[in-house]
Design a protein around this motif. Structure first.
Motif, PDB file in Angstrom:
ATOM      1  N   PHE A 124       0.875  -1.166   0.000  1.00  0.00           N
ATOM      2  CA  PHE A 124       0.000   0.000   0.000  1.00  0.00           C
ATOM      3  C   PHE A 124       0.919   1.225   0.000  1.00  0.00           C
ATOM      4  O   PHE A 124       1.661   1.452   0.964  1.00  0.00           O
ATOM      5  CB  PHE A 124      -0.903   0.009   1.234  1.00  0.00           C
ATOM      6  N   ILE A 125       0.883   1.995  -1.086  1.00  0.00           N
ATOM      7  CA  ILE A 125       1.779   3.150  -1.219  1.00  0.00           C
ATOM      8  C   ILE A 125       1.107   4.352  -0.568  1.00  0.00           C
ATOM      9  O   ILE A 125       0.334   5.076  -1.203  1.00  0.00           O
ATOM     10  CB  ILE A 125       2.114   3.410  -2.694  1.00  0.00           C
ATOM     11  N   LEU A 126       1.398   4.566   0.696  1.00  0.00           N
ATOM     12  CA  LEU A 126       0.754   5.623   1.459  1.00  0.00           C
ATOM     13  C   LEU A 126       1.335   6.989   1.124  1.00  0.00           C
ATOM     14  O   LEU A 126       0.602   7.965   0.968  1.00  0.00           O
ATOM     15  CB  LEU A 126       0.892   5.326   2.955  1.00  0.00           C
ATOM     16  N   GLU A 127       2.650   7.075   1.019  1.00  0.00           N
ATOM     17  CA  GLU A 127       3.328   8.308   0.605  1.00  0.00           C
ATOM     18  C   GLU A 127       4.406   7.954  -0.403  1.00  0.00           C
ATOM     19  O   GLU A 127       5.210   7.056  -0.151  1.00  0.00           O
ATOM     20  CB  GLU A 127       3.956   9.020   1.802  1.00  0.00           C
ATOM     21  N   ALA A 128       4.427   8.649  -1.527  1.00  0.00           N
ATOM     22  CA  ALA A 128       5.385   8.341  -2.584  1.00  0.00           C
ATOM     23  C   ALA A 128       6.649   9.167  -2.421  1.00  0.00           C
ATOM     24  O   ALA A 128       6.590  10.385  -2.236  1.00  0.00           O
ATOM     25  CB  ALA A 128       4.761   8.618  -3.949  1.00  0.00           C
ATOM     26  N   GLN A 129       7.796   8.502  -2.481  1.00  0.00           N
ATOM     27  CA  GLN A 129       9.092   9.166  -2.402  1.00  0.00           C
ATOM     28  C   GLN A 129       9.986   8.517  -3.465  1.00  0.00           C
ATOM     29  O   GLN A 129      10.730   7.586  -3.173  1.00  0.00           O
ATOM     30  CB  GLN A 129       9.686   8.998  -1.003  1.00  0.00           C
ATOM     31  N   TRP A 130       9.907   9.034  -4.701  1.00  0.00           N
ATOM     32  CA  TRP A 130      10.534   8.344  -5.831  1.00  0.00           C
ATOM     33  C   TRP A 130      11.922   8.873  -6.177  1.00  0.00           C
ATOM     34  O   TRP A 130      12.614   8.269  -6.998  1.00  0.00           O
ATOM     35  CB  TRP A 130       9.646   8.480  -7.074  1.00  0.00           C
ATOM     36  N   THR A 131      12.352   9.997  -5.601  1.00  0.00           N
ATOM     37  CA  THR A 131      13.600  10.627  -6.043  1.00  0.00           C
ATOM     38  C   THR A 131      14.799   9.700  -5.900  1.00  0.00           C
ATOM     39  O   THR A 131      15.598   9.538  -6.823  1.00  0.00           O
ATOM     40  CB  THR A 131      13.848  11.925  -5.269  1.00  0.00           C
ATOM     41  N   SER A 132      14.955   9.087  -4.736  1.00  0.00           N
ATOM     42  CA  SER A 132      16.111   8.213  -4.515  1.00  0.00           C
ATOM     43  C   SER A 132      16.068   7.010  -5.444  1.00  0.00           C
ATOM     44  O   SER A 132      17.112   6.539  -5.923  1.00  0.00           O
ATOM     45  CB  SER A 132      16.162   7.750  -3.060  1.00  0.00           C
ATOM     46  N   PHE A 133      14.873   6.494  -5.710  1.00  0.00           N
ATOM     47  CA  PHE A 133      14.741   5.373  -6.642  1.00  0.00           C
ATOM     48  C   PHE A 133      15.270   5.764  -8.017  1.00  0.00           C
ATOM     49  O   PHE A 133      16.102   5.053  -8.606  1.00  0.00           O
ATOM     50  CB  PHE A 133      13.279   4.947  -6.737  1.00  0.00           C
ATOM     51  N   ALA A 134      14.819   6.900  -8.533  1.00  0.00           N
ATOM     52  CA  ALA A 134      15.256   7.339  -9.857  1.00  0.00           C
ATOM     53  C   ALA A 134      16.757   7.609  -9.893  1.00  0.00           C
ATOM     54  O   ALA A 134      17.424   7.354 -10.894  1.00  0.00           O
ATOM     55  CB  ALA A 134      14.483   8.592 -10.279  1.00  0.00           C
ATOM     56  N   ASP A 135      17.300   8.124  -8.796  1.00  0.00           N
ATOM     57  CA  ASP A 135      18.733   8.409  -8.736  1.00  0.00           C
ATOM     58  C   ASP A 135      19.575   7.138  -8.752  1.00  0.00           C
ATOM     59  O   ASP A 135      20.739   7.165  -9.165  1.00  0.00           O
ATOM     60  CB  ASP A 135      19.063   9.219  -7.476  1.00  0.00           C
ATOM     61  N   CYS A 136      19.016   6.028  -8.287  1.00  0.00           N
ATOM     62  CA  CYS A 136      19.775   4.779  -8.172  1.00  0.00           C
ATOM     63  C   CYS A 136      19.624   3.850  -9.369  1.00  0.00           C
ATOM     64  O   CYS A 136      20.388   2.893  -9.506  1.00  0.00           O
ATOM     65  CB  CYS A 136      19.365   4.035  -6.897  1.00  0.00           C
ATOM     66  N   VAL A 137      18.653   4.085 -10.226  1.00  0.00           N
ATOM     67  CA  VAL A 137      18.470   3.242 -11.405  1.00  0.00           C
ATOM     68  C   VAL A 137      19.594   3.509 -12.402  1.00  0.00           C
ATOM     69  O   VAL A 137      20.008   4.651 -12.605  1.00  0.00           O
ATOM     70  CB  VAL A 137      17.096   3.519 -12.050  1.00  0.00           C
ATOM     71  N   ALA A 138      20.107   2.481 -13.026  1.00  0.00           N
ATOM     72  CA  ALA A 138      21.126   2.649 -14.054  1.00  0.00           C
ATOM     73  C   ALA A 138      20.563   3.490 -15.192  1.00  0.00           C
ATOM     74  O   ALA A 138      19.521   3.158 -15.759  1.00  0.00           O
ATOM     75  CB  ALA A 138      21.578   1.286 -14.575  1.00  0.00           C
ATOM     76  N   ALA A 139      21.259   4.580 -15.517  1.00  0.00           N
ATOM     77  CA  ALA A 139      20.759   5.505 -16.535  1.00  0.00           C
ATOM     78  C   ALA A 139      21.880   5.848 -17.508  1.00  0.00           C
ATOM     79  O   ALA A 139      22.984   6.208 -17.081  1.00  0.00           O
ATOM     80  CB  ALA A 139      20.220   6.785 -15.885  1.00  0.00           C
TER      81      ALA A 139
END
Length: 303
Positions: A124-139
């Protein structure tokens, strides 16, 4: 007896069972941000887990008579819908594994057979905090990472964003037993034993193999949600393409051979359609055939 495990966790990245960290993640970013990387035995892609989520895992022993993941999903989906509805969110099932609300994906699931049990997990995604996820994905570029952050912000929902208020995990946790009972389940509430806690801790301490020779789950990019992918390719001649596909059409395209405004003219078009071919000829001129091949090579449309 089947078990429903409800849990919170510190922030970390969870790799799918067949994924390699070196292919999916930026090791330096993970280390600089101090984001742990774990591998789960469940399927699917890279998952971001943080304290803003309440995670659930349904564990069905073989004796429970549920043999396949789709059957287990069908069994638990009404309860997941009921939990959301209890707090004012009307949610629908899509793709046999995801939950959507008001045009946004608000949750996904993954499943696997582990030992003699079938396990299905989600959150259950109560609060979304996506910045760190995007920073850690291989890009492959800063532009790819910027598009990823934009896509996550646009396409993924959270309770706080959709409700306009924060619902704490403890509140949801307290409501779960009654909602399970209302769905026809007999419920006995317990907590993990000390031996189980030690076993969980031991698993969390196992390091992933960054040198594992595994290809990226999505060729040249990442799955954003069902039917949507972000990919980017670079060629030895110095040219590159970045493609965001969604539901069988191009959502967004950027490349070294044309301006941003030109790429936008392909938005909403299907590959191989008459209008797509016409626009591509206008953009690329004599190079239309080459860039058509490169778009076909870069774009991903399905798992």
């Amino acid at each position: 007896m089947p078990i429903l495990l409800l849990a919170q966790s510190d922030a970390h990245l969870s790799l799918g069972a067949a994924q390699g960290p070196g292919a999916e993640l930026d090791r330096r970013a993970c280390e600089q941000l101090d984001i742990p990387v774990l591998r789960r035995p469940l399927g699917g892609g890279v998952v971001w887990v943080d304290p803003g989520q309440l995670n659930y895992f349904f564990i069905f022993p073989a004796a429970a008579g549920v043999r396949r993941a789709p059957e287990l999903f069908d069994r638990i989906a009404p309860w997941v819908l009921a939990v959301h509805a209890h707090f004012g969110l009307e949610v629908e099932v899509r793709g046999g594994q995801d939950f959507w609300c008001r045009g946004r994906k608000i949750g996904g699931t993954g499943a696997a057979s582990i030992g003699h049990s079938l396990v299905l997990g989600g959150s259950f995604i109560l609060e979304a905090q996506w910045t760190s996820f995007a920073d850690c994905v291989a890009a492959p570029s800063a532009g790819f990472r910027a598009w990823l952050k934009e896509a996550l912000e646009e396409d993924l929902g959270s309770w706080s964003r959709l409700l306009g208020r924060v619902v704490g995990p403890e509140v949801v946790l307290d409501a779960c037993p009654a909602l399970l009972h209302a769905a026809g389940w007999d419920v006995v509430v317990t907590r993990p034993t000390e031996a189980e806690r030690r076993a969980m801790t031991q698993v969390e301490l196992e390091d992933v193999d960054w040198e594992q020779p595994v290809r990226r789950r999505v060729r040249a990019g990442i799955k954003l949600k069902a039917g949507a992918f972000l990919t980017e390719q670079h060629w030895p001649d110095g040219h590159w393409l970045r493609v965001w596909t969604e539901n069988g059409t191009f959502r967004r395209i950027a490349g070294s051979a044309w301006s941003a405004g030109q790429g936008d003219t392909l938005t909403g078009l299907q590959p191989g359609s008459e209008r797509f071919d016409e626009r591509l000829r206008e953009m690329a001129g004599a190079g239309a055939a080459l860039w058509g091949e490169r778009l076909s090579e870069t774009a991903v449309w399905a798992d």
